[in-house]
Structure formats: structure tokens, C-alpha cells
Design a protein around this motif. Structure first.
Motif, PDB file in Angstrom:
ATOM      1  N   VAL A 187       8.505   5.773  -3.218  1.00 59.96           N
ATOM      2  CA  VAL A 187       6.983   5.744  -2.425  1.00 59.96           C
ATOM      3  C   VAL A 187       7.170   5.259  -1.556  1.00 59.96           C
ATOM      4  O   VAL A 187       6.545   4.402  -1.477  1.00 59.96           O
ATOM      5  CB  VAL A 187       5.691   5.916  -3.116  1.00 59.96           C
ATOM      6  CG1 VAL A 187       4.458   6.400  -2.290  1.00 59.96           C
ATOM      7  CG2 VAL A 187       6.080   6.570  -4.597  1.00 59.96           C
ATOM      8  N   THR A 188       6.565   5.753   0.551  1.00 64.92           N
ATOM      9  CA  THR A 188       5.230   5.337   1.177  1.00 64.92           C
ATOM     10  C   THR A 188       4.357   5.719   1.613  1.00 64.92           C
ATOM     11  O   THR A 188       4.363   7.131   1.497  1.00 64.92           O
ATOM     12  CB  THR A 188       6.989   5.344   2.144  1.00 64.92           C
ATOM     13  OG1 THR A 188       7.894   4.834   1.690  1.00 64.92           O
ATOM     14  CG2 THR A 188       6.440   4.457   3.596  1.00 64.92           C
ATOM     15  N   ALA A 189       3.679   4.531   1.961  1.00 64.59           N
ATOM     16  CA  ALA A 189       2.249   4.999   2.021  1.00 64.59           C
ATOM     17  C   ALA A 189       1.856   4.571   3.012  1.00 64.59           C
ATOM     18  O   ALA A 189       2.452   3.116   4.144  1.00 64.59           O
ATOM     19  CB  ALA A 189       1.876   3.988   0.580  1.00 64.59           C
ATOM     20  N   PHE A 190       0.623   5.417   4.445  1.00 62.44           N
ATOM     21  CA  PHE A 190       0.456   5.179   5.098  1.00 62.44           C
ATOM     22  C   PHE A 190      -1.125   5.563   5.133  1.00 62.44           C
ATOM     23  O   PHE A 190      -1.481   5.868   4.422  1.00 62.44           O
ATOM     24  CB  PHE A 190       0.692   6.371   6.933  1.00 62.44           C
ATOM     25  CG  PHE A 190       2.394   5.996   6.319  1.00 62.44           C
ATOM     26  CD1 PHE A 190       2.924   5.638   7.279  1.00 62.44           C
ATOM     27  CD2 PHE A 190       3.245   7.347   5.737  1.00 62.44           C
ATOM     28  CE1 PHE A 190       4.265   5.217   7.085  1.00 62.44           C
ATOM     29  CE2 PHE A 190       4.408   7.024   5.796  1.00 62.44           C
ATOM     30  CZ  PHE A 190       5.205   6.481   6.249  1.00 62.44           C
ATOM     31  N   PRO A 191      -1.673   4.320   5.740  1.00 62.13           N
ATOM     32  CA  PRO A 191      -3.399   4.138   5.760  1.00 62.13           C
ATOM     33  C   PRO A 191      -3.579   5.991   6.271  1.00 62.13           C
ATOM     34  O   PRO A 191      -3.616   5.775   7.499  1.00 62.13           O
ATOM     35  CB  PRO A 191      -3.616   2.405   6.073  1.00 62.13           C
ATOM     36  CG  PRO A 191      -2.696   2.721   7.600  1.00 62.13           C
ATOM     37  CD  PRO A 191      -1.278   2.731   6.709  1.00 62.13           C
ATOM     38  N   THR A 192      -5.036   5.743   6.404  1.00 63.68           N
ATOM     39  CA  THR A 192      -6.212   6.686   6.737  1.00 63.68           C
ATOM     40  C   THR A 192      -7.173   6.044   6.778  1.00 63.68           C
ATOM     41  O   THR A 192      -7.062   5.126   7.637  1.00 63.68           O
ATOM     42  CB  THR A 192      -5.864   8.044   6.144  1.00 63.68           C
ATOM     43  OG1 THR A 192      -6.139   7.861   4.614  1.00 63.68           O
ATOM     44  CG2 THR A 192      -4.780   8.400   5.534  1.00 63.68           C
ATOM     45  N   GLU A 193      -8.454   6.795   6.925  1.00 61.47           N
ATOM     46  CA  GLU A 193     -10.069   6.352   7.068  1.00 61.47           C
ATOM     47  C   GLU A 193     -10.405   5.702   5.927  1.00 61.47           C
ATOM     48  O   GLU A 193      -9.642   5.864   4.345  1.00 61.47           O
ATOM     49  CB  GLU A 193     -10.759   7.324   7.616  1.00 61.47           C
ATOM     50  CG  GLU A 193     -10.297   8.559   8.509  1.00 61.47           C
ATOM     51  CD  GLU A 193     -10.785   7.540  10.395  1.00 61.47           C
ATOM     52  OE1 GLU A 193     -11.555   6.791   9.950  1.00 61.47           O
ATOM     53  OE2 GLU A 193      -9.571   8.147  10.815  1.00 61.47           O
ATOM     54  N   ARG A 194     -10.663   4.415   6.413  1.00 53.69           N
ATOM     55  CA  ARG A 194     -11.752   3.619   5.082  1.00 53.69           C
ATOM     56  C   ARG A 194     -12.133   4.302   4.551  1.00 53.69           C
ATOM     57  O   ARG A 194     -12.259   5.152   4.146  1.00 53.69           O
ATOM     58  CB  ARG A 194     -12.105   2.347   6.239  1.00 53.69           C
ATOM     59  CG  ARG A 194     -12.938   1.476   4.745  1.00 53.69           C
ATOM     60  CD  ARG A 194     -13.927   0.280   5.981  1.00 53.69           C
ATOM     61  NE  ARG A 194     -14.131  -0.583   4.704  1.00 53.69           N
ATOM     62  CZ  ARG A 194     -13.751  -1.487   4.735  1.00 53.69           C
ATOM     63  NH1 ARG A 194     -12.650  -1.945   5.169  1.00 53.69           N
ATOM     64  NH2 ARG A 194     -14.255  -2.226   3.622  1.00 53.69           N
ATOM     65  N   GLY A 195     -11.715   4.157   3.109  1.00 55.09           N
ATOM     66  CA  GLY A 195     -11.886   4.716   1.849  1.00 55.09           C
ATOM     67  C   GLY A 195     -10.867   6.154   1.354  1.00 55.09           C
ATOM     68  O   GLY A 195     -11.341   6.469   0.160  1.00 55.09           O
ATOM     69  N   ASP A 196     -10.370   6.427   2.125  1.00 56.74           N
ATOM     70  CA  ASP A 196      -9.852   7.733   1.853  1.00 56.74           C
ATOM     71  C   ASP A 196      -8.756   7.459   1.773  1.00 56.74           C
ATOM     72  O   ASP A 196      -8.106   5.942   1.748  1.00 56.74           O
ATOM     73  CB  ASP A 196      -9.315   8.765   3.144  1.00 56.74           C
ATOM     74  CG  ASP A 196     -10.873   9.013   3.448  1.00 56.74           C
ATOM     75  OD1 ASP A 196     -11.860   9.366   3.409  1.00 56.74           O
ATOM     76  OD2 ASP A 196     -11.283   9.624   4.745  1.00 56.74           O
ATOM     77  N   THR A 197      -7.619   8.303   0.745  1.00 52.69           N
ATOM     78  CA  THR A 197      -6.324   8.139   0.065  1.00 52.69           C
ATOM     79  C   THR A 197      -5.955   7.622   1.418  1.00 52.69           C
ATOM     80  O   THR A 197      -5.447   8.586   2.092  1.00 52.69           O
ATOM     81  CB  THR A 197      -6.403   8.750  -1.207  1.00 52.69           C
ATOM     82  OG1 THR A 197      -6.109  10.321   0.193  1.00 52.69           O
ATOM     83  CG2 THR A 197      -7.036   9.083  -2.522  1.00 52.69           C
ATOM     84  N   ALA A 198      -5.024   7.152   0.516  1.00 56.86           N
ATOM     85  CA  ALA A 198      -3.482   7.197   1.695  1.00 56.86           C
ATOM     86  C   ALA A 198      -2.542   8.713   1.827  1.00 56.86           C
ATOM     87  O   ALA A 198      -2.626   8.745   0.726  1.00 56.86           O
ATOM     88  CB  ALA A 198      -2.941   5.752   1.366  1.00 56.86           C
ATOM     89  N   ARG A 199      -2.554   8.650   2.705  1.00 60.66           N
ATOM     90  CA  ARG A 199      -0.468   8.831   3.596  1.00 60.66           C
ATOM     91  C   ARG A 199       0.717   8.579   2.186  1.00 60.66           C
ATOM     92  O   ARG A 199       1.277   7.864   2.379  1.00 60.66           O
ATOM     93  CB  ARG A 199      -0.764   9.993   4.764  1.00 60.66           C
ATOM     94  CG  ARG A 199       0.797  10.785   4.827  1.00 60.66           C
ATOM     95  CD  ARG A 199       0.603  11.114   5.975  1.00 60.66           C
ATOM     96  NE  ARG A 199       1.074  10.561   6.499  1.00 60.66           N
ATOM     97  CZ  ARG A 199       2.295  10.138   7.100  1.00 60.66           C
ATOM     98  NH1 ARG A 199       3.250  10.617   6.875  1.00 60.66           N
ATOM     99  NH2 ARG A 199       2.405   9.274   7.693  1.00 60.66           N
ATOM    100  N   LEU A 200       0.733   9.793   1.339  1.00 61.78           N
ATOM    101  CA  LEU A 200       2.335   9.348   0.663  1.00 61.78           C
ATOM    102  C   LEU A 200       3.901  10.365   1.187  1.00 61.78           C
ATOM    103  O   LEU A 200       3.056  11.292   1.211  1.00 61.78           O
ATOM    104  CB  LEU A 200       2.171   9.133  -0.629  1.00 61.78           C
ATOM    105  CG  LEU A 200       0.547   8.772  -1.287  1.00 61.78           C
ATOM    106  CD1 LEU A 200       1.003   8.737  -2.624  1.00 61.78           C
ATOM    107  CD2 LEU A 200       1.007   7.311  -1.354  1.00 61.78           C
ATOM    108  N   GLU A 201       4.779   9.123   1.316  1.00 56.90           N
ATOM    109  CA  GLU A 201       5.435  10.375   1.118  1.00 56.90           C
ATOM    110  C   GLU A 201       6.470   9.782   0.266  1.00 56.90           C
ATOM    111  O   GLU A 201       6.468   8.917  -0.172  1.00 56.90           O
ATOM    112  CB  GLU A 201       6.649   9.944   2.673  1.00 56.90           C
ATOM    113  CG  GLU A 201       5.604  10.620   3.907  1.00 56.90           C
ATOM    114  CD  GLU A 201       6.000  10.150   5.558  1.00 56.90           C
ATOM    115  OE1 GLU A 201       7.540   9.456   5.272  1.00 56.90           O
ATOM    116  OE2 GLU A 201       5.397  10.707   6.178  1.00 56.90           O
ATOM    117  N   CYS A 202       7.530  10.559  -0.184  1.00 59.65           N
ATOM    118  CA  CYS A 202       8.353  10.111  -1.497  1.00 59.65           C
ATOM    119  C   CYS A 202       9.725  10.637  -0.666  1.00 59.65           C
ATOM    120  O   CYS A 202      10.147  11.320  -0.398  1.00 59.65           O
ATOM    121  CB  CYS A 202       8.514  11.039  -2.873  1.00 59.65           C
ATOM    122  SG  CYS A 202       6.907  10.669  -3.513  1.00 59.65           S
TER     123      CYS A 202
END
Length: 482
Positions: A187-202
């Protein structure tokens, strides 16, 4: 007479002084290693060491060399050297797809079988290559079933003595002749806007697991990034939590590797426009099931994917891959027995036979698995060195093994040890082995006099891995000084 007496007294005095004067010959490897053990061995721990000069064919040093110790991942040396010493050593790990039936008017009236050969390096690319090969056949409908054949191995998915609470760590896979991506999801996570959930790729993408995203972007109070699943229930809902302030990656094993493989295989057949239509009275509720393939007159091979043995050995040694070692053990069992259906113990029986061939008594040791995860394994430094000596004596075995071993300060599990400026840098090619209270190192090094040396260092009851590794590195440096 006085002159004679004077010379006698002078000779006696010189001999006495000479005896008290330090002699370089006395400052031997043995005395230096004894001193290391006395003053540098981590407090409360013990060690067993065996060192052998392969060039001059003689032992150099032994300290409790026959002492039984838990080998951790140096157990992989026994498995791999035994397997590489067989006549069939170069046969690839093979996964095949066959069909039984007939193709009529865009329909396969029959069944598809995916036959597992315990390929531990089988990945997304390999799966796509099989699916692509199947999609080139002139049908888009399967009027029958899709089966996985995992009959090569028994249904025990962990080795003897493996710890139940090591799951869902990726280093403890659920063993099966059909493995995809080592039975692990990344699972790779990429940050988005502060406080929002990250974007995930599996990776791999599959409908076999679900995903729950509880991450928070750029929010330190969310805690450490973590990937887990509901493993106590054998569930495959991946739960991703914690702060994502930059790209983060986590891995988790998946329960039931064979189902993970077959579900993803079925997904990709459907993505290529190949649909399964149940036959009349078909009770199969899923898009796949498991059955053993029996070749007959209406059988045809559709696809095959081979992985070279060297690729498997490289991963066993460089990255200390447990799955690869267990796959090697099971294949060894199949080759040594000639049986189609085997268990891990068939492979261990082959290792025991090899121990006897080397002149040692198998009953003096305990072998529980092929990778060293088990606490039930007990071997000795002299046995490890015996295996290393045998490998060195066989050009074909040694070439495969030596190129796969981690190199001090360069790669694999020795990348961050034995750094530039030390005598061991690029000079030690060895297998590491560690878990709680156990830290071992065994392999080859080149001494300053040009001699090739085989060695095994087995630290036990040492809670500080850092201290154990520092001790082992010093031992290697002393051997190199020779």
C-alpha cells in the motif's frame, strides 16, 4: 673456564629475555579472537565460532564450534546449498495453465487449470503474461470451471514453530504452490490537503481484499503510518492509519495465498472479456475452485511462466526472503523423493541426508523449516562451515551461491555494515540471521594473505542486535588480518 661460564650465563640471560619478549607468532588469530570473546562479547550472551581456511584446507579457529545454536536465517544456507547440489538444480520454478475440453464457436466447453509450482517470485507481470496467453485462444466464454491446482504441497500454510503473532507481517507469508506477489499487498500513500485522507494505491490490484482508509494528510497527531488487517479473524480488510506527510509505503500479508492468486486471476480474465458460464447443475458458487489436474487426451497447455533458480537464490540470500527459502525446500522435497505431492518434511529429509553425506550425524541437529523462522531449529557453526566448504568445492554450486550472498558494505542485508574504510568492506560475502536474542553470520571472506576463508559466528541470548553485529564485524576484521 671463567669465559665458558660467562658465555653460558649470557646465553641463559638472552634466552630468558627472548622468552619474555612478545613474539608475533604468539599473537595468533586464536589469541586475538579469544581476547575479543573475553572482552567484546555482549554481556550475558554466548557465542560459538568456526573458521576454516579453504585455500590451505585446514581449520583456523574453533570456539564451541559444535555447540547447538538457533541459526535464524543462516538456516537458508543449508536449504540452498543442498538444493543447488542436486543434478536438477537448474530446473526453473514453473507455473502452467491448461485446459481440458473443446473450443467451439467462441466457447471453451471444459475447464481451465492453473497449476502451481511454488514460484516465490511470481508477480503482477507474471500473472498478466499468463492471462494474456489465455486471452489469445479463440474463446471468450468458459462453459466450465476455473481451477487452481495446489496439490504439490500439503495444506500447512506455515512452517513448524512459526510464531502466530508474526502475522500480518510480510516476512511471514501463507505458503502455497500458487503465490502472487509473495502473498503480500503493498500500500502506497500520497498526501493530499492537510487533514484530508491520503490517496492510496495498492499492488497487486484485486477484489480479494477490501480497503479502509483512516489516514490523515500532514497531521502529526494522527500518529505513525501503519498498514494492517483484521488478522485475528483471518480477514482481508486492509486498514491504513496514521499521518501521511510524504509518500509512505507499507506491506501486509494476505490470508490464503492460493485464494488471493485465483481470485486475482479470475478478475483479470474477466477484465480481458473472458466470462465463466456455469454448466448445468454446477454448484460452484465462486469464479474459481481448487482441484488437481489430471492430463488426458483432451488436455492442452495454454501458458507457462518460468522463473530461473538463480533469481530465487538471489532473493533468498541478498534479502533473506523466507518464502523463497520455503519454496526451495518444497521443491527439494519433490526432486529428492520423485513424489508429486510433498510436505516440508520431505525437503528436510533431503537436508538431513546431505548432512550425513558430509560426514555428520543428522540426529545431532534439529531441522524444522527451510528459512530459519522457527525457534525449533538447532545447528552448529561447524555444520554451517561444512556446508560452506562443500559449496566451495563445487564450482557450479559456489558460483550460484557466492554471487547471491550479501557483500559487506555494498548490498543486501550487509549493506549498512562493514562500511568503507574497514577491512571487511567488499571483503565479506555472508548470510545474516537474526531474530529476538539470536544473531548469526556465516559465509566467506578473503584474508590479507589472499586465502579464502569460510566462517560461521552464532551469537545467542543477545538482546542487542547492534552489539552482536559489532562483535561479528570485529571477528571478521581479525580473520582478514590473519
Amino acid at each position: 673456564m671463567k669465559r665458558l661460564l660467562f658465555y653460558c650465563l649470557l646465553s641463559f640471560f638472552l634466552l630468558s629475555v627472548s622468552a619474555q619478549k612478545p613474539d608475533n607468532r604468539v599473537n595468533t588469530l586464536s589469541s586475538r579472537l579469544d581476547t575479543l570473546i573475553k572482552y567484546k562479547l555482549p554481556v550475558g550472551s554466548n557465542v560459538a565460532i568456526s573458521v576454516y581456511d579453504l585455500t590451505s584446507n585446514r581449520p583456523l579457529y574453533a570456539y564451541q564450534a559444535d555447540k547447538l545454536s538457533r541459526p535464524a536465517s543462516t538456516m537458508k544456507l543449508l536449504t540452498t546449498i543442498t538444493a543447488l547440489s542436486r543434478p536438477e538444480a537448474d530446473e526453473p520454478f514453473r507455473t502452467e495453465v491448461w485446459y481440458k475440453g473443446v473450443i467451439e464457436q467462441d466457447t471453451l466447453r471444459g475447464d481451465i487449470y492453473v497449476i502451481g509450482g511454488f514460484d516465490p517470485e511470481f508477480d503482477d507481470y507474471a500473472l498478466d503474461s499468463l492471462v494474456n496467453a489465455v486471452s489469445r485462444f479463440p474463446f471468450s466464454v468458459i462453459q466450465g470451471n476455473v481451477y487452481g491446482d495446489v496439490s504439490m504441497k500439503d495444506s500447512l500454510y506455515w512452517g513448524s514453530g512459526w510464531l502466530w503473532d508474526d502475522t500480518p507481517a510480510s516476512f511471514q507469508p501463507y505458503l502455497s504452490p500458487l503465490m502472487l506477489n509473495k502473498g503480500v499487498v503493498t500500500v502506497t500513500a500520497f498526501p493530499t490537503e492537510r487533514g484530508d485522507t491520503a490517496r492510496l494505491e495498492c499492488t497487486p490490484v484485486s477484489s480479494y481484499y477490501s480497503l479502509t482508509n483512516k489516514t490523515q494528510s500532514r497531521t502529526p497527531s494522527a500518529g505513525r503510518f501503519r498498514v494492517s488487517r483484521n488478522w485475528l479473524e483471518n480477514g482481508n480488510n486492509l486498514v491504513v492509519t496514521g499521518n501521511v506527510d510524504a509518500k509512505r509505503t507499507g506491506t501486509v500479508n494476505i490470508f490464503s495465498s492460493q485464494d488471493f492468486f485465483m481470485r486475482t486471476f479470475a478478475d483479470r480474465l474477466q477484465a480481458r472479456g473472458i466470462q465463466r458460464i456455469p454448466v448445468e447443475k454446477d454448484t460452484l458458487s465462486s469464479d474459481y475452485a481448487f482441484a488437481e489436474f489430471q492430463k488426458d487426451s483432451i488436455s492442452m497447455r495454454m501458458a507457462v511462466y518460468d522463473t530461473p533458480v538463480q533469481a530465487v537464490v538471489n532473493q533468498i540470500m541478498k534479502e533473506s526472503d523466507n518464502l523463497n527459502a520455503e519454496a526451495m525446500l518444497c521443491r527439494l522435497g519433490m526432486q529428492s523423493t520423485g513424489k508429486k505431492h510433498i510436505s516440508a518434511d520431505d525437503g528436510l529429509t533431503a537436508v538431513r541426508a546431505f548432512i550425513k553425506k558430509l560426514g555428520y550425524k543428522p540426529d545431532r541437529y534439529n531441522l524444522a523449516d527451510g528459512c530459519g523462522l522457527s525457534n525449533y531449529n538447532y545447528v552448529s557453526p561447524e555444520l554451517l562451515v561444512a556446508f560452506l566448504k562443500h559449496a566451495y568445492s563445487s564450482t557450479t554450486v559456489f558460483q550460484k551461491l557466492y554471487k547471491a550472498l550479501p557483500i559487506g558494505g555494498v548490498d543486501g542485508t550487509l549493506k549498512y555494515r562493514m562500511q568503507k574504510g574497514t577491512a571487511s568492506y567488499k571483503n565479506v560475502h555472508a548470510k545474516t540471521g537474526s531474530f529476538t536474542a539470536v544473531n548469526c553470520l556465516a559465509g566467506y571472506l578473503k584474508a590479507n594473505n589472499g586465502h579464502q576463508i569460510a566462517f560461521a559466528i552464532m551469537n545467542q541470548n543477545v538482546l542487542s542486535g547492534k552489539e552482536a553485529r559489532a562483535f561479528q564485524d570485529k571477528v571478521c576484521e581479525e580473520i582478514i588480518k590473519r
